[in-house]
Scaffold this active site. Structure first.
Site, PDB file in Angstrom:
ATOM      1  N   ASP A  52       1.667   9.207   4.978  1.00  0.00           N
ATOM      2  CA  ASP A  52       2.987   8.804   4.992  1.00  0.00           C
ATOM      3  C   ASP A  52       3.716   9.830   6.274  1.00  0.00           C
ATOM      4  OD1 ASP A  52       3.353   7.077   3.230  1.00  0.00           O
ATOM      5  OD2 ASP A  52       4.502   8.267   2.012  1.00  0.00           O
ATOM      6  N   GLY A  98       0.778  -1.096  -0.200  1.00  0.00           N
ATOM      7  CA  GLY A  98       0.171   0.053   0.193  1.00  0.00           C
ATOM      8  C   GLY A  98       0.849   1.169  -0.035  1.00  0.00           C
ATOM      9  N   HIS A  99       0.011   2.272  -0.210  1.00  0.00           N
ATOM     10  CA  HIS A  99       0.929   3.691  -0.217  1.00  0.00           C
ATOM     11  C   HIS A  99      -0.022   4.590   0.639  1.00  0.00           C
ATOM     12  CE1 HIS A  99       4.481   3.178  -2.123  1.00  0.00           C
ATOM     13  NE2 HIS A  99       3.943   2.288  -3.215  1.00  0.00           N
TER      14      HIS A  99
END
Length: 362
Positions: free
Chosen positions: A160, A129-130
């Site tokens: 993030d 995933g990001h």
């Protein structure tokens, strides 16, 4: 030696992308001494500007972790470190023989920070995933969409960096403080979905009390309110309006030359007309003229600057929000401390034995 409130703290940073390198940059700027373990050949993802910005202020040590001898060198560093941060998928460090059990057996005071999207447990733990996936699964991405349009992607700031980097930094500092008190280290499991869920706490409270509709473009802070959104100007630039409080809203109307009694600010039935009038008026002047109109007021109107413009804006220049280091304009360490200020340090490269010798002598 680095200066700052974390001076004297030794950390190991495993080569990674996403939250880990930014966390290392932040903690380095606050004074932590960080040895970054690089893969042989370097980290290609940041090889262009990494040394000057994201990877600034670390001592780079190249180790081949498939080599038993190099893994032994890393464990020697672990023995003398306060903490380690890594961003591999769950199980990778264990397969290398460098997981928390091995490291904490070598150094019971060690804080072992692990940053992933889904966390160390759960059905998605091994799924790729990001940032965009993590904020999608927490409800954050849905909340910032415009009506009838796909959600706007907020760079990779929310998942993030806000949900990952900042919670990793907080977790490491908290657990190191605990270890200094108790003599016992621990594992810090940083999941970006956990972090983003925490960041949404205000909106969870709003939903529970009926103050938030669980759909996009229908709420006070999601761009649907006329006094909390962006407007296009005559030159194609934009301004950001954040006049939430009544006294600020009054100053907004004054700057737009709208009579003070024209609207009931919180009557949503008046919002479409308000938006239409604000849109028309803001289109009548260029962005910088609007900045001048509202300068010195509390109308909460700001120019929407590009990143390059932000680096040159007089307010940011005066505060020195950005400085040039290694030929690259970049942010200064934050937050700022009156007694133990942080600083940007240059990166360097050493061998693991050289670092061990320095740590033994220090």
């Amino acid at each position: 030696m680095p200066t700052g409130p974390l001076s004297g703290i030794r950390l190991i940073e495993m080569d990674a992308i996403g939250p880990v390198p930014l966390c290392g940059m932040i903690l380095s700027g606050l004074g932590a001494e960080i040895v970054r373990i690089c893969r042989p050949g370097g980290q290609q993802a940041w090889s262009d500007v990494g040394d000057a910005v994201l990877l600034r202020g670390r001592t780079n040590v190249s180790l081949n972790l498939k080599s038993e001898a190099d893994r032994a060198l890393l464990l020697d560093l672990v023995e003398r470190a306060d903490g380690i941060i890594e961003g591999a998928r769950p199980g990778v460090m264990e397969r290398l023989g460098l997981g928390p059990d091995k490291c904490l057996a070598r150094n019971p005071r060690l804080v072992y920070g692990r940053a992933t999207g889904w966390g160390q447990q759960g059905p998605l733990r091994l799924t790729a995933g990001h940032d965009i996936n993590y904020i999608a699964m927490t409800g954050a991405l849905h909340a910032i969409a415009q009506a009838g349009q796909p959600p706007t992607v907020p760079l990779n700031l929310v998942g993030d960096y806000a949900g990952g980097t900042m919670f990793l930094a907080l977790g490491m500092v908290s657990a190191i403080l605990s270890a200094k008190t108790t003599g016992k280290g621990q594992v810090v499991d940083v999941a970006m979905v956990d972090g983003v869920a925490n960041l949404l706490s205000l909106f969870h409270a709003f939903i529970a009390t009926g103050l938030w509709q669980d759909r996009p473009a229908a709420n006070l802070l999601d761009g649907s309110a006329p006094f909390y959104r962006c407007y296009t100007c005559k030159d194609g630039g934009h301004v950001a309006v954040g006049a939430l409080e009544p006294q600020f809203f009054a100053q907004l109307l004054a700057g737009l030359e709208i009579p003070a009694d024209s609207y009931d600010q919180n009557d949503q039935t008046q919002w479409p007309a308000m938006i239409a009038q604000f849109t028309e008026i803001f289109l009548s002047r260029p962005r910088d003229e609007w900045e001048a109109v509202f300068a010195g007021t509390d109308a909460c109107v700001s120019p929407v600057l590009s990143m390059c413009e932000a680096m040159e804006h007089p307010a940011n220049v005066s505060r020195q929000v950005f400085v040039t280091h290694a030929g690259v304009m970049q942010s200064v360490p934050a937050p700022r401390f009156s007694g133990t200020p942080g600083q940007i340090n240059d990166s360097s490269s050493l061998t693991a034995p050289d670092v061990l010798t320095a740590w033994q002598q220090g």
